[in-house]
Design a protein around this motif. Structure first.
Motif, PDB file in Angstrom:
ATOM      1  N   ARG B  40       0.855  -1.215  -0.055  1.00 55.77           N
ATOM      2  CA  ARG B  40      -0.083   0.034   0.055  1.00 55.77           C
ATOM      3  C   ARG B  40       0.708   1.246   0.068  1.00 55.77           C
ATOM      4  NH1 ARG B  40      -4.633  -2.096   2.380  1.00 55.77           N
ATOM      5  NH2 ARG B  40      -5.830  -0.206   2.204  1.00 55.77           N
ATOM      6  N   ARG B  41       0.298   2.442  -0.565  1.00 56.96           N
ATOM      7  CA  ARG B  41       0.884   3.474  -0.430  1.00 56.96           C
ATOM      8  C   ARG B  41       1.073   4.359   0.804  1.00 56.96           C
ATOM      9  NH1 ARG B  41       0.618   6.578  -5.254  1.00 56.96           N
ATOM     10  NH2 ARG B  41       0.952   8.480  -4.184  1.00 56.96           N
ATOM     11  N   VAL B  42       2.322   4.692   0.949  1.00 56.52           N
ATOM     12  CA  VAL B  42       2.559   5.312   2.333  1.00 56.52           C
ATOM     13  C   VAL B  42       1.833   6.614   2.407  1.00 56.52           C
ATOM     14  CG1 VAL B  42       5.044   4.712   2.544  1.00 56.52           C
ATOM     15  CG2 VAL B  42       4.567   6.949   1.504  1.00 56.52           C
ATOM     16  N   ASP B  43       1.530   7.257   1.638  1.00 55.17           N
ATOM     17  CA  ASP B  43       0.442   8.375   1.861  1.00 55.17           C
ATOM     18  C   ASP B  43      -0.927   8.135   2.357  1.00 55.17           C
ATOM     19  OD1 ASP B  43      -0.549   7.730  -0.579  1.00 55.17           O
ATOM     20  OD2 ASP B  43       0.090   9.528  -1.634  1.00 55.17           O
ATOM     21  N   GLY B  44      -1.135   6.550   2.292  1.00 58.40           N
ATOM     22  CA  GLY B  44      -2.552   6.396   2.899  1.00 58.40           C
ATOM     23  C   GLY B  44      -2.577   6.839   4.376  1.00 58.40           C
ATOM     24  N   PRO B  45      -1.958   5.978   5.104  1.00 56.37           N
ATOM     25  CA  PRO B  45      -2.000   6.361   6.659  1.00 56.37           C
ATOM     26  C   PRO B  45      -1.314   7.550   6.656  1.00 56.37           C
ATOM     27  CG  PRO B  45      -0.287   4.606   6.332  1.00 56.37           C
ATOM     28  CD  PRO B  45      -0.854   4.700   4.864  1.00 56.37           C
ATOM     29  N   HIS B  46      -0.573   8.134   6.021  1.00 55.70           N
ATOM     30  CA  HIS B  46       0.054   9.305   6.269  1.00 55.70           C
ATOM     31  C   HIS B  46      -0.336  10.298   5.139  1.00 55.70           C
ATOM     32  CE1 HIS B  46       2.671   6.947   9.000  1.00 55.70           C
ATOM     33  NE2 HIS B  46       3.042   6.452   8.002  1.00 55.70           N
ATOM     34  N   PRO B  47      -1.516  10.849   5.246  1.00 56.20           N
ATOM     35  CA  PRO B  47      -2.152  11.653   4.263  1.00 56.20           C
ATOM     36  C   PRO B  47      -1.417  13.175   3.861  1.00 56.20           C
ATOM     37  CG  PRO B  47      -3.305  11.753   6.097  1.00 56.20           C
ATOM     38  CD  PRO B  47      -2.283  10.972   6.292  1.00 56.20           C
ATOM     39  N   ASN B  48      -0.637  13.281   4.958  1.00 57.63           N
ATOM     40  CA  ASN B  48       0.193  14.621   4.543  1.00 57.63           C
ATOM     41  C   ASN B  48       1.216  14.445   3.586  1.00 57.63           C
ATOM     42  OD1 ASN B  48       1.472  13.014   6.471  1.00 57.63           O
ATOM     43  ND2 ASN B  48       2.783  14.544   7.180  1.00 57.63           N
ATOM     44  N   LEU B  49       1.774  13.215   3.072  1.00 56.46           N
ATOM     45  CA  LEU B  49       2.599  13.142   2.268  1.00 56.46           C
ATOM     46  C   LEU B  49       2.113  13.008   0.844  1.00 56.46           C
ATOM     47  CD1 LEU B  49       4.756  10.256   4.241  1.00 56.46           C
ATOM     48  CD2 LEU B  49       4.921  12.773   4.110  1.00 56.46           C
ATOM     49  N   ARG B  50       0.863  12.886   0.546  1.00 56.38           N
ATOM     50  CA  ARG B  50       0.510  13.180  -0.788  1.00 56.38           C
ATOM     51  C   ARG B  50       0.869  14.190  -1.478  1.00 56.38           C
ATOM     52  NH1 ARG B  50      -5.826  13.378   1.641  1.00 56.38           N
ATOM     53  NH2 ARG B  50      -6.380  11.385   1.514  1.00 56.38           N
ATOM     54  N   GLY B  51       1.309  13.613  -2.660  1.00 52.45           N
ATOM     55  CA  GLY B  51       1.850  14.607  -3.682  1.00 52.45           C
ATOM     56  C   GLY B  51       3.308  14.666  -3.593  1.00 52.45           C
ATOM     57  N   HIS B  52       3.884  14.203  -2.224  1.00 50.63           N
ATOM     58  CA  HIS B  52       5.308  14.345  -2.165  1.00 50.63           C
ATOM     59  C   HIS B  52       6.199  13.005  -2.619  1.00 50.63           C
ATOM     60  CE1 HIS B  52       4.725  18.209  -0.426  1.00 50.63           C
ATOM     61  NE2 HIS B  52       3.861  17.469   0.395  1.00 50.63           N
TER      62      HIS B  52
END
Lengths: 343, 343, 343, 343
Positions: B40-52
């Motif tokens: 799974r994408r790390v920006d799932g549980p860590h949504p602040n990482l979206r786009g990074h």
């Protein structure tokens, strides 16, 4: 003293029923069920009850051997309907806080709850537990379905104008709710670090309480639901189009006429002041639903606002109020708490 | 670019490591493990990482076939020690954020963690990950144990006076912490409705970080820990007895001497003003630990205060700072965020 | 290094400009005015700046004798317009954060701000400070009017569909905002005991940002504004009617087309997950505006959602982004902060 | 029905007195003074009273022409003492909520309040308004000085052990308080954006309530006071050294003996559970003070904890309880509210 029992007493609504019923001078709580916590003191999960009771939870199957007059049901949606026939045998008066007997049309139920109704023949036996609109019938009803928390706020805010034909078109409701509405087992979504400070649009459409408001106002309703930073509290903002020529004065009159004598609805629509429109923060713990409005003369629209404590007027308090009506007691009995300011 | 990997990347400390390391100009994250979320994408549980980042979690066993230079361990206490020998084979430099290699005496570990240490022979290899006090050693250390969040605040607040012999007797620490310190799986205790507005004395004594402060200050420490309404943030209030004749000026000098040139410790001890003593609320997201003091001249006591963001300076940020020191990079690299006011 | 000055630097927007500009590698802050605090250190009212600057406030009249290239205006609405001619003489590039030069029609200004515009002839000189929609013009503009916080969220959420003709009828915006939007002098309404936990419908209609959204989307907009429990953060919920036959896929495409390459707008519209729609809580301190949507296929409506930090993307950060565009610097310069989770 | 009047009725304590006294079956409120708001409805600043009363504020000078039996004073510290001689002429029974008549030694008063006492000859006439410890005297006392909010919690937590000689040495109190304790005019320090999420050590030493606890426990007390995120609520953590050989069982016995029959003090000291120690969050609106303790057998220390709602048991509720005692009414009259969970 009437004898009352509570099914599903370990949850937040169950705890609130215990709080209110222990302070109620006309009843005594003879049983509070929780299969999970059977044998444990009720003041474990409900620590505010410490010093007020030595009651312990009992398993559900003990109810058969217990005598009581009124049964409050705080069991989950979908599960309640299948057991209702059994519940109805247990007590003369049944007050249900689940969502299963609120919607009169089983097909509407199916579309909002995602399952077919398990006991559609029982639905017509239930009266909506909203004394403001069904007081007469509630005095003789022994099957009462208390509306949902956001539905109660929405119905009380919209129905006065809807019934008088003062609004037209779709009612757009934006509902905001605290975390206690999700119940004891909020899961990962309810963890403090995730839920704190949230403005979570958890239901951009299709929330079940939308159907209740539509049913009670006979209007098309579109509702969004947002989780906000609060434990208790519901507020609905309802955008409506006024019928042609309707003035602010008529709006005010309709609210006054509907609620002028109500013990638990206050019409709050001031021109100024910090609390000029309804806010749940001063209603915590109280059984009030404050309703208010703001009319935009220029385009003939209005915002109708309702606010309440979801566990009291939007749940356990509403249920107790229904009981008071049913048994002819003064309606404020056991529900006298004013609410706090500041809070 | 150095290659870094993170074990236990789905938790809050793991997420903060990902945030900081993705913004760090000298490293690239080559692996973030989570057996539960592998693929799974790390920006799932860590949504602040979206786009990074488009990074996905990998299972732990993929690490063997991945090359990297630095391994950050954000695995649970007790579990980490048993796997440390294996971890040490994987990378030249290992930075551990668990509690397992912070206490130098295995018996103290056993008494605070309730289990015997599984790898006591490895403890001496670790350097305490607190650059303010161990910078020289950290430049050459490849096994680093980052102190606990409350311990970091407590050590930074107390050690300047303790080392100079300016205090005597027991140090009494009252530690307050936000909910993120309990991790992703806060359980029932972490449910918003229960945790919101809490002032929960969850450890009236015996908290593990007490042992870390005692070890670093060579004093007897008694600590209480209270959960307060906050997601991030730790503050410690340390009550100390000043050695005979120690003046406020000497206290101030000791703090200035200890931290005058530190990039991430500010001495905050003003006579007036809203923020005259350290508060975590303006440190959220930053790598600062603010320390301060208030001396009571009349009875020769002082209150020493430390504040930080438990996930940054008290965790992931402290770890990144250690890495910067280890590799000779400017210490603020990737940790430039100032903190917010108001917040 | 460009030289920049800030008028009105003691307020929250002023403080945020100071924070961002001190972290910006291309500029140096040469003056921060506050007549009230002239001579005092800027890190007094802005304690997060401690250790980053020794700057002191100066009185406004010192600006005449200071050389600088860019002037940021964080002065109050209504007051700014009367002084704009003077401001324009002071610097080549003026970036205004007040509301005075956002509305192109002075009559609309008069109706929303309650006073006649004092410098209507200057309005046409200003470019709207929203790079997502006016990037080309901003590269050469030396008079920039940054939109309001709720307006920025609303415009970014609604404009992609409005411009493509995908919506029809009135746009109904429900805007929620934290307490920092009221500024340093929140008065009695802003006292913690009153504002904490509020759901305050402070503007059931007629909020000024409504006019900005209407202007930018060329649609009739009706907006309610509610103060919620938060210091920072704005979220708008915009209910729209889709034009006949418009599908969810087209909605998604329009958002992707508009923002696919934007450095500070993320399209968040997932089917599930805790953060499947935009929430300000993970944007605190960052310059992102997250936008999203939820389409109701059954009745052809959609909810468009925007979220941002009102002091960053909805204020100081937006202004810095405009400066970056104007001077041809990478747009993210000085605005790299990711936002925090949990927070 | 006794007739009661309130001086200083526009503040938070005044509002809470109005709430409790309007719900009290034995009294009627005949006057509520506020020179600033004379002529205005009391439910303006106290919106929770809407629907319960039509009372308006009166100017202070109308009291001379009003007959009443009991006078509650919620006027500011320092101002009250100068007017006390006048107040005592107005009513037979005077219950003072200011700090001016709590400390028996005028010199202690002077050192903590920074001014000489204006009416030291009146101090001996006052009985401390803490029924748990002075019930007998309160039954005949017509001058009652209700203790401060943090002092009430501290005294109730510490006095059982202090009186029994079970503790020795200095008592170290860490007091945490919500924002309502600062009153209506919190000023800049009380603005939501500054106060929200605060952990503000506003009194590292020398807080006035320290002197009250010392006086009531006959021990040296050192207190720190921290403002925390809450509107209502006080919690004190008191670190004490147990006298040689004192066991946990003796501690428990002392608490049980002191409070076993008290209507408003609960001893909360469980081995496990979320609410195993006192927390103010479940006491909001109630008149309870929960007290508890945790003994550290290894070093003979204990943490004593007290929690209450500063406006109720720590203010208006305590005053009403004193009135109930004074007039021989059941002590819970008008104070029946249980407190809420969750909240």
């Amino acid at each position: 003293m009437l004898r009352v029992a509570i099914v599903g007493a370990s949850g937040y609504i169950g705890g609130e029923l215990l709080r209110l019923l222990h302070g109620h001078p006309r009843v005594t709580v003879v049983a509070a069920t929780s299969d999970r916590l059977a044998g444990r003191r009720v003041d474990g999960p409900h620590p505010n009850l410490r010093g007020h009771t030595d009651l312990c939870f009992v398993g559900h199957d003990t109810l058969e051997n217990t005598e009581f007059d009124v049964l409050f049901l705080a069991a989950p949606h979908r599960e309640t309907m299948g057991r209702m026939a059994e519940f109805l045998k247990l007590a003369r008066t049944v007050i249900d806080l689940s969502g299963d007997f609120r919607l009169r049309d089983p097909e509407v139920y199916a579309s909002y709850y995602g399952v077919a109704h398990a006991a559609p023949h029982l639905i017509p036996e239930f009266t909506a537990g909203l004394p403001e609109w069904h007081r007469a019938r509630l005095t003789t009803s022994d099957r009462i379905a208390v509306p949902g928390c956001m539905a109660t706020a929405g119905i009380l805010a919209v129905r006065p104008l809807a019934l008088e034909g003062l609004i037209e078109g779709t009612v757009r409701v934006d509902a905001r709710t605290g975390s206690s509405g999700s119940g004891v087992s909020g899961g990962a979504a309810g963890a403090h670090a995730e839920r704190s400070g949230a403005l979570r649009v958890f239901a951009p459409s299709g929330h079940r309480h939308e159907a209740e408001i539509a049913q009670a106002t006979d209007r098309t309703v579109r509702m969004t639901a947002t989780g906000v930073e609060a434990v208790r509290g519901v507020q609905v903002l309802c955008q409506v189009k006024l019928a042609s020529g309707v003035s602010e004065k008529e709006v005010r009159s309709a609210f006054r006429a509907a609620y002028g004598n109500e013990p638990f609805v206050r019409v709050i629509a001031q021109r100024q002041g910090l609390y000029r429109l309804p806010e749940p923060k001063i209603l915590t713990g109280s059984n009030f639903c404050d309703v208010g409005f703001a009319v935009s003369a220029d385009d003939g629209t209005a915002v109708l606002i309702g606010a309440l404590d979801n566990l009291v007027k939007g749940g356990a308090g509403g249920a107790v109020q229904c009981m008071n009506v049913r048994f002819g007691w003064p309606e404020r009995t056991g529900l006298e708490f004013f609410g706090l300011h500041p809070n």
